[in-house]
Design a protein around this motif. Structure first.
Motif, mmCIF file in Angstrom:
data_model
loop_
_atom_site.group_PDB
_atom_site.id
_atom_site.type_symbol
_atom_site.label_atom_id
_atom_site.label_comp_id
_atom_site.label_asym_id
_atom_site.label_seq_id
_atom_site.Cartn_x
_atom_site.Cartn_y
_atom_site.Cartn_z
ATOM 1 N N LEU A 52 15.797 37.660 -33.064
ATOM 2 C CA LEU A 52 14.620 38.123 -32.325
ATOM 3 C C LEU A 52 13.504 38.485 -33.294
ATOM 4 O O LEU A 52 13.658 39.372 -34.142
ATOM 5 C CB LEU A 52 14.949 39.362 -31.494
ATOM 6 C CG LEU A 52 15.693 39.155 -30.193
ATOM 7 C CD1 LEU A 52 16.015 40.507 -29.557
ATOM 8 C CD2 LEU A 52 14.881 38.298 -29.241
ATOM 9 N N ALA A 53 12.374 37.811 -33.171
ATOM 10 C CA ALA A 53 11.205 38.155 -33.965
ATOM 11 C C ALA A 53 10.733 39.546 -33.554
ATOM 12 O O ALA A 53 10.797 39.919 -32.378
ATOM 13 C CB ALA A 53 10.094 37.140 -33.736
ATOM 14 N N LEU A 54 10.276 40.308 -34.519
ATOM 15 C CA LEU A 54 9.760 41.671 -34.279
ATOM 16 C C LEU A 54 10.760 42.543 -33.523
ATOM 17 O O LEU A 54 10.372 43.438 -32.789
ATOM 18 C CB LEU A 54 8.434 41.644 -33.509
ATOM 19 C CG LEU A 54 7.262 40.974 -34.193
ATOM 20 C CD1 LEU A 54 6.030 41.029 -33.311
ATOM 21 C CD2 LEU A 54 6.970 41.629 -35.534
ATOM 22 N N PHE A 55 12.047 42.251 -33.707
ATOM 23 C CA PHE A 55 13.110 43.032 -33.069
ATOM 24 C C PHE A 55 12.937 43.109 -31.554
ATOM 25 O O PHE A 55 13.326 44.079 -30.922
ATOM 26 C CB PHE A 55 13.196 44.431 -33.690
ATOM 27 C CG PHE A 55 13.470 44.384 -35.166
ATOM 28 C CD1 PHE A 55 14.765 44.227 -35.642
ATOM 29 C CD2 PHE A 55 12.434 44.443 -36.079
ATOM 30 C CE1 PHE A 55 15.015 44.145 -36.998
ATOM 31 C CE2 PHE A 55 12.682 44.367 -37.449
ATOM 32 C CZ PHE A 55 13.974 44.216 -37.913
ATOM 33 N N GLY A 56 12.301 42.074 -30.981
ATOM 34 C CA GLY A 56 12.137 41.998 -29.533
ATOM 35 C C GLY A 56 10.854 42.606 -28.993
ATOM 36 O O GLY A 56 10.646 42.625 -27.776
ATOM 37 N N HIS A 79 9.757 30.028 -31.088
ATOM 38 C CA HIS A 79 8.646 29.511 -31.903
ATOM 39 C C HIS A 79 8.992 29.755 -33.367
ATOM 40 O O HIS A 79 9.382 30.859 -33.742
ATOM 41 C CB HIS A 79 7.338 30.222 -31.544
ATOM 42 C CG HIS A 79 6.192 29.805 -32.404
ATOM 43 N ND1 HIS A 79 5.552 28.602 -32.234
ATOM 44 C CD2 HIS A 79 5.603 30.405 -33.457
ATOM 45 C CE1 HIS A 79 4.605 28.489 -33.159
ATOM 46 N NE2 HIS A 79 4.615 29.570 -33.905
ATOM 47 N N GLY A 80 8.859 28.731 -34.185
ATOM 48 C CA GLY A 80 9.149 28.874 -35.613
ATOM 49 C C GLY A 80 10.596 29.210 -35.897
ATOM 50 O O GLY A 80 10.887 29.861 -36.893
ATOM 51 N N GLY A 81 11.496 28.794 -35.008
ATOM 52 C CA GLY A 81 12.915 29.055 -35.217
ATOM 53 C C GLY A 81 13.364 30.448 -34.823
ATOM 54 O O GLY A 81 14.526 30.796 -34.998
ATOM 55 N N LEU A 82 12.460 31.250 -34.305
ATOM 56 C CA LEU A 82 12.796 32.614 -33.878
ATOM 57 C C LEU A 82 12.508 32.778 -32.392
ATOM 58 O O LEU A 82 11.650 32.092 -31.834
ATOM 59 C CB LEU A 82 11.969 33.649 -34.655
ATOM 60 C CG LEU A 82 12.187 33.695 -36.155
ATOM 61 C CD1 LEU A 82 11.185 34.639 -36.806
ATOM 62 C CD2 LEU A 82 13.610 34.137 -36.470
ATOM 63 N N THR A 83 13.192 33.721 -31.770
ATOM 64 C CA THR A 83 12.943 34.022 -30.365
ATOM 65 C C THR A 83 11.962 35.183 -30.281
ATOM 66 O O THR A 83 12.195 36.252 -30.853
ATOM 67 C CB THR A 83 14.260 34.394 -29.647
ATOM 68 O OG1 THR A 83 15.156 33.287 -29.760
ATOM 69 C CG2 THR A 83 14.006 34.709 -28.182
ATOM 70 N N TRP A 84 10.869 34.940 -29.594
ATOM 71 C CA TRP A 84 9.835 35.950 -29.378
ATOM 72 C C TRP A 84 9.949 36.411 -27.934
ATOM 73 O O TRP A 84 10.109 35.603 -27.023
ATOM 74 C CB TRP A 84 8.449 35.343 -29.608
ATOM 75 C CG TRP A 84 8.243 34.871 -31.004
ATOM 76 C CD1 TRP A 84 8.694 33.697 -31.539
ATOM 77 C CD2 TRP A 84 7.572 35.554 -32.049
ATOM 78 N NE1 TRP A 84 8.322 33.616 -32.860
ATOM 79 C CE2 TRP A 84 7.625 34.738 -33.197
ATOM 80 C CE3 TRP A 84 6.914 36.771 -32.130
ATOM 81 C CZ2 TRP A 84 7.064 35.099 -34.404
ATOM 82 C CZ3 TRP A 84 6.338 37.133 -33.334
ATOM 83 C CH2 TRP A 84 6.421 36.310 -34.450
ATOM 84 N N ARG A 85 9.862 37.707 -27.718
ATOM 85 C CA ARG A 85 9.907 38.262 -26.365
ATOM 86 C C ARG A 85 8.551 38.854 -26.019
ATOM 87 O O ARG A 85 7.862 39.397 -26.877
ATOM 88 C CB ARG A 85 10.994 39.325 -26.249
ATOM 89 C CG ARG A 85 12.378 38.738 -26.250
ATOM 90 C CD ARG A 85 13.414 39.778 -25.925
ATOM 91 N NE ARG A 85 14.742 39.180 -25.866
ATOM 92 C CZ ARG A 85 15.840 39.895 -25.757
ATOM 93 N NH1 ARG A 85 15.784 41.218 -25.687
ATOM 94 N NH2 ARG A 85 17.010 39.284 -25.711
ATOM 95 N N PHE A 86 8.238 38.791 -24.724
ATOM 96 C CA PHE A 86 6.951 39.266 -24.238
ATOM 97 C C PHE A 86 7.164 40.158 -23.027
ATOM 98 O O PHE A 86 8.154 40.021 -22.297
ATOM 99 C CB PHE A 86 6.059 38.065 -23.879
ATOM 100 C CG PHE A 86 5.855 37.157 -25.056
ATOM 101 C CD1 PHE A 86 4.833 37.379 -25.952
ATOM 102 C CD2 PHE A 86 6.728 36.114 -25.305
ATOM 103 C CE1 PHE A 86 4.676 36.580 -27.071
ATOM 104 C CE2 PHE A 86 6.585 35.302 -26.414
ATOM 105 C CZ PHE A 86 5.555 35.536 -27.304
ATOM 106 N N ALA A 87 6.232 41.059 -22.805
ATOM 107 C CA ALA A 87 6.338 41.993 -21.683
ATOM 108 C C ALA A 87 5.982 41.324 -20.361
ATOM 109 O O ALA A 87 6.349 41.836 -19.299
ATOM 110 C CB ALA A 87 5.423 43.202 -21.928
#
Length: 170
Positions: A52-56, A79-87
């Motif tokens: 998780l990018a930015l620790f979620g 994106h970029g091999g990492l999972t990004w989470r959004f609110a």
């Protein structure tokens, strides 16, 4: 195949075998371009087990809400091999239009420590929007130091390519 190419290829195979493909990609990119920008995602701070990018945390919320906001698995994006989470779906859509605007500078590493020539993961809770860019820090003290010191901000931008390259080799 030259000896240098063979060595790079061998290192790439070994790194991929040990789950370090992202480091290999960073090394290859650094070698081919000769330069890493302050927004280079190949060294992005992430939760090691989940990726998780930015620790979620939601990277767009820092800019829109001005606060650290945890993202939801329901609004995730790779994106970029990492999972990004959004609110929200809206934040995810905004990120997709121009990810470079919302990804943290220095790969999410502490801007003050980068300015000192070191790489240390920043905390999603300690942040600053500086020059329109998200910068993370390990502590409020580091954030305040970075905000108050133009020389430190300049040094961080100047040193980031070397700091990132040195750490990609370890």
């Amino acid at each position: 195949m030259s000896r240098i190419s063979f060595t790079r290829a061998a290192c790439g195979i070994l790194m991929a075998a040990f789950g370090l493909a992202q480091v290999a990609q960073a090394m290859a990119g650094a070698a081919s371009s000769g330069k890493l920008g302050p927004d280079d995602w190949r060294h992005m701070v992430s939760e090691p087990r989940s990726g998780l990018a930015l620790f979620g945390f939601d990277p767009v919320a820092y800019h829109i809400a001005g606060e650290a906001t945890e993202g939801s698995q329901a609004f995730a994006l790779v994106h970029g091999g990492l999972t990004w989470r959004f609110a929200s779906a809206a934040n995810r859509a905004v990120f997709m239009t121009d990810p470079d605007v919302y990804m943290p500078r220095f790969g999410g590493h502490d801007g003050s420590r980068v300015g000192d020539g070191f790489m240390a993961a920043g905390s999603p809770e300690h942040f600053l929007i500086a020059g329109g860019a998200l910068v993370l820090f390990r502590s409020a003290e580091n954030r305040d130091r970075f905000a108050a010191d133009e020389t430190l901000r300049t040094e961080a931008r100047r040193r980031w390519p070397d700091v990132a390259r040195q750490n990609a080799l370890h």
